[in-house]
Design a protein around this motif. Structure first.
Motif, PDB file in Angstrom:
ATOM      1  N   LEU A 136      22.807  24.382  43.213  1.00  0.00           N
ATOM      2  CA  LEU A 136      23.850  24.351  42.185  1.00  0.00           C
ATOM      3  C   LEU A 136      24.107  22.956  41.619  1.00  0.00           C
ATOM      4  N   GLU A 137      24.211  21.993  42.512  1.00  0.00           N
ATOM      5  CA  GLU A 137      24.523  20.623  42.072  1.00  0.00           C
ATOM      6  C   GLU A 137      23.598  20.165  40.949  1.00  0.00           C
ATOM      7  N   ASP A 138      22.310  20.470  41.088  1.00  0.00           N
ATOM      8  CA  ASP A 138      21.335  20.047  40.079  1.00  0.00           C
ATOM      9  C   ASP A 138      21.414  20.871  38.798  1.00  0.00           C
ATOM     10  N   MET A 139      21.894  22.103  38.926  1.00  0.00           N
ATOM     11  CA  MET A 139      21.900  22.997  37.756  1.00  0.00           C
ATOM     12  C   MET A 139      23.121  22.789  36.866  1.00  0.00           C
ATOM     13  N   ILE A 140      24.228  22.389  37.472  1.00  0.00           N
ATOM     14  CA  ILE A 140      25.468  22.202  36.717  1.00  0.00           C
ATOM     15  C   ILE A 140      25.318  21.032  35.744  1.00  0.00           C
ATOM     16  N   ASP A 141      25.728  21.242  34.498  1.00  0.00           N
ATOM     17  CA  ASP A 141      25.771  20.128  33.555  1.00  0.00           C
ATOM     18  C   ASP A 141      27.078  20.194  32.758  1.00  0.00           C
ATOM     19  N   ASP A 142      27.220  19.323  31.768  1.00  0.00           N
ATOM     20  CA  ASP A 142      28.479  19.247  31.010  1.00  0.00           C
ATOM     21  C   ASP A 142      28.781  20.516  30.229  1.00  0.00           C
ATOM     22  N   GLU A 143      27.735  21.308  29.994  1.00  0.00           N
ATOM     23  CA  GLU A 143      27.887  22.520  29.185  1.00  0.00           C
ATOM     24  C   GLU A 143      28.149  23.760  30.041  1.00  0.00           C
TER      25      GLU A 143
ATOM     26  N   GLY B 114      22.363  44.657  48.304  1.00  0.00           N
ATOM     27  CA  GLY B 114      23.728  44.601  48.828  1.00  0.00           C
ATOM     28  C   GLY B 114      24.008  43.295  49.549  1.00  0.00           C
ATOM     29  N   GLN B 115      23.288  42.250  49.182  1.00  0.00           N
ATOM     30  CA  GLN B 115      23.453  40.947  49.826  1.00  0.00           C
ATOM     31  C   GLN B 115      24.703  40.241  49.286  1.00  0.00           C
ATOM     32  N   ILE B 116      25.310  39.406  50.119  1.00  0.00           N
ATOM     33  CA  ILE B 116      26.494  38.641  49.723  1.00  0.00           C
ATOM     34  C   ILE B 116      26.108  37.175  49.581  1.00  0.00           C
ATOM     35  N   ASP B 117      26.411  36.586  48.415  1.00  0.00           N
ATOM     36  CA  ASP B 117      26.116  35.167  48.223  1.00  0.00           C
ATOM     37  C   ASP B 117      27.053  34.321  49.095  1.00  0.00           C
ATOM     38  N   PRO B 118      26.661  33.082  49.425  1.00  0.00           N
ATOM     39  CA  PRO B 118      27.510  32.212  50.265  1.00  0.00           C
ATOM     40  C   PRO B 118      28.738  31.744  49.471  1.00  0.00           C
ATOM     41  N   LEU B 119      29.753  32.602  49.443  1.00  0.00           N
ATOM     42  CA  LEU B 119      30.891  32.391  48.542  1.00  0.00           C
ATOM     43  C   LEU B 119      31.649  31.102  48.824  1.00  0.00           C
ATOM     44  N   GLU B 120      31.853  30.788  50.109  1.00  0.00           N
ATOM     45  CA  GLU B 120      32.625  29.588  50.451  1.00  0.00           C
ATOM     46  C   GLU B 120      31.947  28.333  49.916  1.00  0.00           C
ATOM     47  N   GLU B 121      30.650  28.274  50.137  1.00  0.00           N
ATOM     48  CA  GLU B 121      29.873  27.097  49.735  1.00  0.00           C
ATOM     49  C   GLU B 121      29.839  26.972  48.200  1.00  0.00           C
ATOM     50  N   ILE B 122      29.622  28.107  47.534  1.00  0.00           N
ATOM     51  CA  ILE B 122      29.589  28.108  46.063  1.00  0.00           C
ATOM     52  C   ILE B 122      30.959  27.713  45.508  1.00  0.00           C
ATOM     53  N   SER B 123      31.995  28.270  46.102  1.00  0.00           N
ATOM     54  CA  SER B 123      33.365  27.977  45.667  1.00  0.00           C
ATOM     55  C   SER B 123      33.672  26.487  45.785  1.00  0.00           C
ATOM     56  N   LYS B 124      33.211  25.884  46.860  1.00  0.00           N
ATOM     57  CA  LYS B 124      33.473  24.460  47.090  1.00  0.00           C
ATOM     58  C   LYS B 124      32.845  23.619  45.967  1.00  0.00           C
ATOM     59  N   ILE B 125      31.612  23.946  45.642  1.00  0.00           N
ATOM     60  CA  ILE B 125      30.911  23.198  44.579  1.00  0.00           C
ATOM     61  C   ILE B 125      31.579  23.447  43.217  1.00  0.00           C
ATOM     62  N   ALA B 126      31.902  24.707  42.936  1.00  0.00           N
ATOM     63  CA  ALA B 126      32.557  25.046  41.663  1.00  0.00           C
ATOM     64  C   ALA B 126      33.876  24.290  41.537  1.00  0.00           C
ATOM     65  N   SER B 127      34.615  24.260  42.629  1.00  0.00           N
ATOM     66  CA  SER B 127      35.910  23.581  42.659  1.00  0.00           C
ATOM     67  C   SER B 127      35.757  22.092  42.371  1.00  0.00           C
ATOM     68  N   GLU B 128      34.778  21.455  42.995  1.00  0.00           N
ATOM     69  CA  GLU B 128      34.558  20.019  42.795  1.00  0.00           C
ATOM     70  C   GLU B 128      34.250  19.692  41.333  1.00  0.00           C
ATOM     71  N   HIS B 129      33.555  20.650  40.663  1.00  0.00           N
ATOM     72  CA  HIS B 129      33.198  20.426  39.247  1.00  0.00           C
ATOM     73  C   HIS B 129      34.204  21.082  38.304  1.00  0.00           C
ATOM     74  N   GLU B 130      35.232  21.703  38.873  1.00  0.00           N
ATOM     75  CA  GLU B 130      36.240  22.424  38.074  1.00  0.00           C
ATOM     76  C   GLU B 130      35.612  23.436  37.121  1.00  0.00           C
TER      77      GLU B 130
END
Lengths: 294, 294
Positions: B72-79, B93-109
């Motif tokens: 994710l870190e590499d994929m996120i950009d200003d857009e 029926g797989q579950i993505d690692p929600l906690e980890e994704i949420s943490k990154i999303a939160s850091e980038h708002e």
């Protein structure tokens, strides 16, 4: 009855989905840009503009509250991806000059969508000579309005398969290979219900229904004229507006007597949609109560 | 049971509308751009990307077919206007690692949408300790799937009112002043039915249903292992894929015996969703027929 041979399409959840999808098809074929709709368009056209990211240019209305077709030539530009015209405006049930609009759209090779959410199940039965213009890209109609079917039930028809194909999304894990609709899973029951109602009523049934609605629309006009109210335009279908600047006060007073009426903004007035369940007796009781509060 | 206090939302026609609407809200707040979704996303996410005109960037999966959060870190950009994560991927029926994704999303708002079309009515009942991550913008769920309700019935919840407000369209002639949904007229009956089913079943009812589904999922795995088939991943819910390059031939042969099975593409194999109406007896009959054609 309808001159729409060769059209293809699918059952939508209603007029809003149909308007979004028609404009989405036009946009996907021509690219982003603008479309032209009359000032009397339904608010779902505004929604389509926002969702799809296509600028909406509003064509002015003439004295009869129809799209002023003479304005089109000046409004069309290189970025215009489509035109929306109305078969039954929301406020007045007015019909835009479809032949004239179609001619201009055809000359500029711009797709034309006719929003018939209300009028599709009225006009062909009230005016058996009615014909859609030759040049036409898509039409919507709502069986869940005057088609006497259940909610959700809408119709979207395209003149050419390329419009439908412009909506195509691959559906890898389903038994069908692709999907054209805006929502995913949808109730098949309302499509079956619509087919059953259409089979049951037939042209004769729909004709009887719209004739009853028009009889009652005329009865309401007569009753209202005794109170000094007159229709803003001669109704083209079972929708009638009585102009009055007092609409807010009247609505409030009527509410106390448990009558809930609709307000039109352009023209400002009391708006009535005389649906098939309305009986003349209801209209008389209403007008008696209205008289008491004037 | 669900840690979603303060959330607001509305009932959609299903998961597709919910995915479109969540991304539309994010886009309307941040402007056009791109969003990130895992390679395992449902095809309705592709539809949302096309309809809304937002580029979709696909995050790779790890060995367990979950979104690889480290990418994710590499994929996120200003857009980047949003991230989509899965509570129940369509194929596995797989579950993505929600906690980890949420943490990154939160850091980038960056707003985070969890597509729980299938898992929303499974996971909280199978795993009572399950909690949604603290930082989260929207969640969808489909009562018309494992919620045991009628079609059309979907749920879309936002963590903050501003997301819902970003979907607002004025509705001049209706008694309500504005609308947030994608379609216009919608059936109220399915919302009432969903409420009734939820009241009737309660947490205990849903728990019993998902436990039965999981018992049968495990029973199927046991029966299939006797034929040499093994699940691609340990199932997180009542969806299981048995990898095999022979899936097309097997499907064809099974069709002749009136068994219609689903194919998964990644991993390539036979895909089963063990819904509540499936009995162990059905599974035994199926595996007997499968044995005959191998």
């Amino acid at each position: 009855m309808l001159n729409l041979r060769g059209f293809c399409g699918y059952m939508t959840s209603g007029g809003t989905e149909a308007n979004i999808q028609a404009l989405r098809a036009f946009r996907n074929l021509k690219g982003r840009g603008n479309f032209i709709a009359p000032e009397s368009r339904h608010f779902s056209v505004d929604k389509a503009s926002e969702v799809l990211g296509i600028e909406m240019k509003l064509a002015p209305l003439n004295d009869e509250y129809q799209m002023d077709a003479s304005s089109l030539e000046d409004m069309i530009d290189d970025e215009t991806i489509g035109i929306v015209a109305l078969l039954g405006s929301t406020e007045l049930g007015q019909i835009d000059p479809l032949e004239e609009i179609s001619k201009i759209a055809s000359e500029h090779e711009i797709p034309l969508h006719v929003d018939g959410a209300f009028g599709f199940f009225v006009v062909p039965f009230l005016y058996p000579d009615f014909r859609f213009p030759e040049y036409l890209s898509s039409i919507s109609g709502d069986p869940h309005k005057m088609g006497m079917s259940v909610i959700p039930s809408g119709i979207l028809l395209f003149s050419e398969k390329r419009f439908l194909e412009a909506l195509r999304i691959e559906t890898p894990y389903l038994t069908t290979k692709h999907q054209y609709s805006l929502p995913g899973t949808r109730p098949g029951a309302s499509a079956a219900a619509t087919y059953a109602v259409m089979e049951h009523l037939g042209k004769r049934g729909y004709r009887q229904i719209v004739e009853k609605c028009m009889r009652n629309t005329r009865a309401l006009i007569e009753l209202m004229s005794e109170l000094g109210f007159h229709p803003a335009i001669e109704p083209k279908m079972n929708i009638v507006v009585f102009e009055t600047g007092e609409v807010d006060r009247i609505r409030e007073e009527l509410m106390k007597r448990r009558w809930l009426i609709s307000k039109s903004f352009r023209p400002l007035g009391m708006r009535f949609v005389i649906m098939p369940h309305v009986e003349e007796e209801n209209l008389k009781l209403f007008v008696e109560d209205l008289k008491r509060i004037l």
